[in-house]
Design a protein around this motif. Structure first.
Motif, PDB file in Angstrom:
ATOM      1  N   ARG A   1      -7.516  15.730  -4.370  1.00 21.62           N
ATOM      2  CA  ARG A   1      -7.709  14.286  -4.414  1.00 21.62           C
ATOM      3  C   ARG A   1      -8.839  13.922  -5.373  1.00 21.62           C
ATOM      4  O   ARG A   1      -8.715  13.032  -6.205  1.00 21.62           O
TER       5      ARG A   1
ATOM      6  N   THR B   1       1.059   5.183   0.358  1.00 24.62           N
ATOM      7  CA  THR B   1       0.274   6.322   0.845  1.00 24.62           C
ATOM      8  C   THR B   1       0.879   7.602   0.297  1.00 24.62           C
ATOM      9  O   THR B   1       2.079   7.834   0.439  1.00 24.62           O
TER      10      THR B   1
ATOM     11  N   LYS C   1      -1.859  -1.117  -3.869  1.00 17.81           N
ATOM     12  CA  LYS C   1      -3.009  -0.273  -3.503  1.00 17.81           C
ATOM     13  C   LYS C   1      -2.523   1.146  -3.218  1.00 17.81           C
ATOM     14  O   LYS C   1      -1.367   1.355  -2.869  1.00 17.81           O
TER      15      LYS C   1
ATOM     16  N   GLU D   1      -3.357   4.807  -1.138  1.00 16.56           N
ATOM     17  CA  GLU D   1      -4.136   5.527  -0.124  1.00 16.56           C
ATOM     18  C   GLU D   1      -3.753   6.993  -0.137  1.00 16.56           C
ATOM     19  O   GLU D   1      -2.621   7.335  -0.450  1.00 16.56           O
ATOM     20  N   TYR D   2      -4.716   7.844   0.253  1.00 14.78           N
ATOM     21  CA  TYR D   2      -4.425   9.277   0.277  1.00 14.78           C
ATOM     22  C   TYR D   2      -4.391   9.800   1.705  1.00 14.78           C
ATOM     23  O   TYR D   2      -5.179   9.373   2.538  1.00 14.78           O
ATOM     24  N   ASN D   3      -3.520  10.741   1.919  1.00 20.79           N
ATOM     25  CA  ASN D   3      -3.620  11.601   3.095  1.00 20.79           C
ATOM     26  C   ASN D   3      -3.887  12.998   2.578  1.00 20.79           C
ATOM     27  O   ASN D   3      -3.223  13.421   1.644  1.00 20.79           O
TER      28      ASN D   3
ATOM     29  N   VAL E   1       0.851  -1.196   0.000  1.00 21.67           N
ATOM     30  CA  VAL E   1       0.000   0.000   0.000  1.00 21.67           C
ATOM     31  C   VAL E   1       0.888   1.247   0.000  1.00 21.67           C
ATOM     32  O   VAL E   1       1.673   1.453   0.922  1.00 21.67           O
TER      33      VAL E   1
ATOM     34  N   GLU F   1      -8.564  11.666  -8.743  1.00 19.70           N
ATOM     35  CA  GLU F   1      -9.353  10.460  -8.922  1.00 19.70           C
ATOM     36  C   GLU F   1     -10.146  10.528 -10.212  1.00 19.70           C
ATOM     37  O   GLU F   1     -10.297   9.549 -10.913  1.00 19.70           O
TER      38      GLU F   1
END
Ligand code: ADP
Ligand code: MG
Length: 471
Positions: free
Chosen positions: A53, A44, A77, A79-81, A42, A57
């Protein structure tokens, strides 16, 4: 080990992504991203805002997905912060915006508790409200450039789903003549076109203030004023910095803002400064201004100035000689309003005196218009101010030393020289320690990129430009 892995993974991804999208998109949407962690396949990444974001997307998720799988394998995968700006935003929204209107500075009528829903007041519902928009300020007439890309993209996004997006309010800020009013109105126009039934209203902060003052001391009038504003679906308030030092108006606006925001209506605000730099405005307003997207409009770069000149003259049905366009783009750098003003005078001069639009005519005009600030700014002067600003000596500045702070100062001086003087790249290089034109061009592009992506850098440049102009 894992400490650096995310950087390597993301760098590999960036290399692939860069080959697959236009450089401008890469710069706007990928350079600002920071990889922060890579664990169990994953990755990030940290992005500057929710809007950012969402845009990623929408536009790039397929490319990012494919790339990541190529680099990491099929289990990859993402993930966003979302970067957190400050904690101060953690102010909670009043549940009942309307009832709060009993607050002291807005003498709300006694029946406030049983306040009737303005949407069902007979007669009001059907009322057509003139949105007060100027059709010239459309998106079609708004030239896109690096200077306005994020704000414009956000505006377009809002237009397709007003109220129902993560940049509510949209807070546009920037100096005079950079297109705040135009863009804010463009959003209103676009929404009206797409959703004719939505009630859109553009109002300047001053006008709002006058209306409020007129209504403030008359019981029924104040009720009408508040009812009216609570009916709006898309409220555009221009120049909210004008509310400074006017607590009554701020209070009324606060309640209208809260009410509309609570029920999912769109707010669009403009200001000459960022919320954090506004003074004499209530904290609760300032923190709300930052709830959505705060986007800055900056001075147009050379390419955008050219595009604006072409678009405006084309609209007037006139084809300007290339050399006139280049000359104007080189000489009128401060804002779009000034570009427009000069162009209008040029057209007027040419029509009235039956003269062709030539470089000489353009020169004689801009001399009169912009000479006061222009001619005095030389590369030498820029160099002096830059050295003073960064507290470095002229010798270090002009030396061959590659120390980071010297390189940065030189690059900024080169960038500003290209923007604010008529010197060629070669001439700028010659004056800044005998560098060649390629070095100046590289410096220019480096600074331009950094301005887009680095807040403190942007501040250095605008501080120095500000000093040069006020001198
Ligand atoms: P501000 O509200 O920031 O002071 P305005 O929106 O009034 O600036 O813009 C000043 C003038 O410049 C307006 O006539 C506007 O149409 C024009 N203008 C500003 N930005 C652009 C742009 N990107 N493209 C075309 N015209 C622009
Ligand atoms: Mg304006």
């Amino acid at each position: 080990m894992t400490d650096q892995k995310h950087i390597a993974v993301w760098d590999n991804c960036l290399r692939i992504i860069k080959d697959n999208i236009p450089p401008s998109s890469f710069k706007t949407w990928f350079v600002p991203i920071k990889a922060v962690k890579f664990l169990d396949s994953v990755l990030t990444i940290e992005v500057p805002s929710d809007f950012f974001r969402e845009y990623l997307e929408e536009q790039f998720i397929e490319l990012i997905g494919k790339t990541l799988r190529r680099v990491v394998g099929s289990s990859a995968k993402l993930e966003y912060n979302v970067r957190v700006v400050s904690n101060e935003e953690a102010v909670t929204m009043p549940q009942q915006g309307v009832q709060e209107l009993t607050n002291k500075t807005v003498p709300f009528p006694a029946q406030a508790g049983t306040f009737a829903n303005p949407f069902v007041i007979p007669g009001l519902q059907q009322r057509q409200i003139d949105p007060q928009l100027n059709p010239n300020f459309s998106f079609r007439n708004f030239v896109e450039g690096e200077c306005n890309r994020l704000a414009r993209a956000a505006g377009l996004n809002i237009s397709s789903s007003p109220g129902n997006n993560s940049f509510n309010p949209l807070f546009l800020y920037g100096g005079s003549g950079l297109g705040k009013t135009h863009l804010a109105q463009a959003i209103g126009i676009e929404i009206k076109e797409r959703f004719p039934d939505k009630i859109v209203l553009y109002v300047s902060a001053n006008r709002f203030q006058t209306q409020f003052m007129d209504a403030a001391n008359v019981k029924n009038k104040l009720t009408d004023f508040l009812h009216f504003y609570q009916m709006i679906d898309v409220l555009i308030i221009d120049d909210v910095h004008e509310f400074a030092g006017k607590p009554g108006t701020q209070n009324a606006f606060f309640h209208i803002f809260s009410h509309l925001h609570n029920i999912g209506k769109q707010l669009i605000l403009t200001s000459d400064k960022a919320p954090s730099e506004l003074q004499d405005l209530e904290q609760r307003l300032l923190s709300r201004f930052k709830w959505g997207l705060v986007a800055e409009l900056v001075q147009p770069d050379f390419e955008t100035r050219i595009a604006i000149l072409k678009a405006k003259s084309y609209k007037d049905g006139i084809v300007l000689p290339e050399e006139v366009i280049t000359y104007l783009a080189n000489n009128i750098t401060s804002n779009v309003r000034e570009i427009e003003g000069t162009l209008i005078s040029l057209l007027a001069q040419s029509t009235l005196t039956h003269r062709e639009i030539t470089l000489e005519l353009a020169q004689s005009l801009t001399d009169r218009f912009v000479s006061r600030t222009k001619t005095e700014i030389s590369v030498g002067k820029i160099q002096k101010i830059v050295c003073e600003y960064f507290k470095i000596s002229t010798e270090s500045f002009l030396s061959q030393s590659r120390k980071r702070e010297f390189v940065q100062a030189r690059q900024i001086a080169m960038y500003i020289s290209r923007n604010m003087t008529n010197n060629s790249l070669a001439s700028i290089g010659a004056q800044i320690g005998g560098r060649d034109h390629a070095t100046v061009l590289h410096a220019y592009n480096t600074v331009k990129d950094l301005i887009d992506t680095n807040r403190s850098f942007r501040k250095y440049v605008s501080d120095i430009e500000g000093q040069l102009k006020s001198n």
